[in-house]
Structure formats: C-alpha cells, structure tokens
Scaffold this active site. Structure first.
Site, mmCIF file in Angstrom:
data_model
loop_
_atom_site.group_PDB
_atom_site.id
_atom_site.type_symbol
_atom_site.label_atom_id
_atom_site.label_comp_id
_atom_site.label_asym_id
_atom_site.label_seq_id
_atom_site.Cartn_x
_atom_site.Cartn_y
_atom_site.Cartn_z
ATOM 1 C CB THR A 189 -0.920 0.002 1.234
ATOM 2 O OG1 THR A 189 -1.706 -1.196 1.236
ATOM 3 C CG2 THR A 189 -1.850 1.207 1.215
ATOM 4 C CB THR A 190 3.674 2.330 2.188
ATOM 5 O OG1 THR A 190 2.897 2.174 3.382
ATOM 6 C CG2 THR A 190 4.589 3.530 2.326
ATOM 7 C CE1 TYR A 214 -1.435 -5.148 3.953
ATOM 8 C CE2 TYR A 214 -0.654 -4.930 1.696
ATOM 9 C CZ TYR A 214 -1.014 -4.353 2.895
ATOM 10 O OH TYR A 214 -0.970 -2.989 3.029
ATOM 11 C CE LYS A 264 1.956 -4.689 5.515
ATOM 12 N NZ LYS A 264 0.763 -3.932 5.900
ATOM 13 N N GLY A 318 0.439 -4.639 11.551
ATOM 14 C CA GLY A 318 0.530 -3.582 10.555
ATOM 15 C C GLY A 318 -0.103 -2.261 10.923
ATOM 16 C CB SER A 350 4.052 3.750 6.167
ATOM 17 O OG SER A 350 3.232 4.349 7.162
#
Length: 320
Positions: free
Chosen positions: A51-52, A143, A173, A199, A218
């Site tokens: 995503t990041t 994920y 994750k 996460g 992130s």
C-alpha cells in the site's frame, strides 16, 4: 532459493516508491534509500510494492522493475526483501510471484482481491494457493487489510489449516485494529511456526504484548530507530520505557491523522526526514500540501524526531 534460515521478525519497512515530479519512478535513489534504512533507522527488512509503495497504482512492468531494484540494491545489506504481488487477477499475481522468485526475493505477500471479492475462506484460499504455487520456493505471506479490501474474512479463520493447502505459507501481515482477531491468530500459532506481523504502527506495543513476532509499517521508514528502541525496551521487560516510546510515536501519528494522513503525506514526511526525494504520489492520489509538511515538521521537531544535522538542513545522505 531455499526458505530463509531466520523467520521474518522485527521491524519491516513498507517501502515508498520514489517518483519524479512528472510521475515516473525515480530508480536512482533506491540505493540511497536502502543505506538510509540500514544506517539511520536500523531497519533491515522491507515490504515492497504494498500500500505504501503504491503497488496497485503501478503497471506490472513497473512493479517488476521496482522489485528488481530493491533486491539488487539490498543485496548484502538487507536481511529480507518481501515483494507484494497481489493484484485483481490471478494471472498478474502469478507472473509477479514467479518474477520475485527469479530475481532472488526472500518472500512474497498477497492481498485479497477487492473488486470481485472472495465470499468465503475456501474461495480466498483457492486464489492464494494458485499464486503461491507460482513461486514454490518462496515463503508466502497473506496481507490482511479488510479496511481497504472490504474482504471481511477473519484472519484467525483463514489460518486454521492453511498450511495443509498452501505448504509455503509462512505468516501474516495483519493490518487491522481488531486485536481479538489478532489474538486468536497468536493463540493458534502456539508452536510459533508462523511470522505474525502487525501492521498498525500506532498500536504495535499492544500487539507485542499479545505475541506479535514483528511489524510491517510505513512509519518505520523514518521512525524505525525510535520504534526499535521500543522493541528493545519491551524485550528487556521495561514496560514503562516501552510505553513512553509508544506514546511519543502515537502523539505524532495522532497529530498527522487529524491533518489527513495517507501515502501522499508519508512521501512528504520521508522526504523531509531522510532528505531523499520521494516525489509526488501516482494519480488518483494528490500531493501533500506545503501546509501539511510544515505542520508535520514542527511536530517532529517538538518530539525530537528530527535529530540528524543532515536531516535538519535538508541535505540528502551520501549514497554508499
């Protein structure tokens, strides 16, 4: 490539994909980025094209190139490079999984498809199994991010018997605030055969208490050093110090969430803290405002999170 001798644990930075002002990927700064993570933040594991990293906003060709660059630049510097290969169709995911194995990645991860969604556990596992089979030598991670995918299948339900169907499954994750679900995952993992990576950065200490083996996030790009100090305090059973670190980190995250915090703002903060240009996000995301960046900088300084002279002066670190 054989499975790594060490399980994935500790901090894992969800890497940003650096871009030029015209929206092309800025490959030349990735080597400098690797050195910054290792030398300045003490982070030696990365999660690429998630995503990041705007993975789902990149073309398949771009995702392949980004994965290659991180693997190449991280060789002999990083411990593990996990490539996110999730996509909306199984063929793209299989192509990316096979490519990750070919370039020497240390693992692959897959998010649930979120346009045509799996309606139950068996359907989701069928999708994941097909992707994992395309890279049979690589550890496979699921994920879990229901807030973005809309797939509400609980992680603890998915874990039940999953290795019988996906032999390469090595962990999760878990990007959700449901600590009941996460706790049940830990309870199932009593033999500690899986890596359970939390996460939600601002809740990490709670997850550590429940048994998280590591974390993907992130903020570890620029707050990795502080978070590692929290991990060290926790491991030494110094809960008071661990709480102090977590609360300081929460003060910053809580502040930027109120301003509006996402991938675009993460890029702006990383540019500010590291001195490495991350550039704008890919459309449809919009660039962070100067007002946001100025306020984030002031908050970082007030918390003593901008301590390096090279960072304060806005000078990029020399590339090794």
């Amino acid at each position: 490539m054989a499975f790594p001798k060490k399980k994935l644990r500790g901090l894992v930075a969800a890497t940003i994909t650096p871009m030029t002002e015209n929206g092309e990927i800025n490959f030349p700064v990735i080597g400098q980025y690797v050195d910054y993570l290792v030398k300045e933040q003490g982070v030696k594991n990365i999660f690429v094209n998630g995503t990041t990293g705007e993975g789902l906003s990149l073309s398949v060709s771009e995702r392949r190139q980004v994965a290659e660059e991180w693997v190449n630049q991280g060789r002999n510097k990083l411990d593990q490079v996990v490539i996110h290969v999730g996509a909306l169709n199984v063929k793209e995911s299989q192509e990316l999984a096979q490519h990750a194995a070919e370039i020497g990645a240390d693992g692959i991860a897959v998010i649930a498809p979120f346009f045509f969604k799996s309606q139950n556990k068996d359907a989701l596992i069928s999708f994941l199994r097909e992707v994992a089979a395309a890279a049979p030598t690589l550890p496979f991670y699921y994920y879990h991010m229901p807030s973005m995918t809309g797939v509400k299948i609980r992680a603890e339900e998915l874990l039940d018997g999953i290795q019988d169907k996906i032999p390469t499954f090595q962990g999760l994750k878990f990007t959700d605030t449901d600590l009941l679900d996460f706790g049940q995952c830990v309870d199932q993992n009593h033999q500690r055969q899986f890596a359970l990576l939390f996460g939600v950065d601002e809740q990490l200490l709670s997850a550590l208490v429940m048994g998280a083996t590591g974390a993907v996030g992130s903020t570890y790009n620029y707050l990795g050093k502080k978070t590692n100090q929290m991990l060290e305090a926790f491991e030494q059973k110094d809960l008071a110090s661990a709480l102090s670190y977590q609360f300081r980190i929460q003060r910053f995250i809580n502040y930027v969430i109120k301003l509006g915090f996402g991938v675009s703002q993460t890029k702006a903060i990383m540019t500010l803290v590291s001195g490495i240009p991350m550039g704008p996000p890919r459309l449809p995301l919009q660039k962070a405002t100067q007002e946001f960046t100025a306020k984030a900088e002031a908050k970082l300084k007030s918390l003593d999170f901008l301590s390096s002279p090279s960072v304060k002066e806005g000078k990029p670190l020399a590339s090794a």
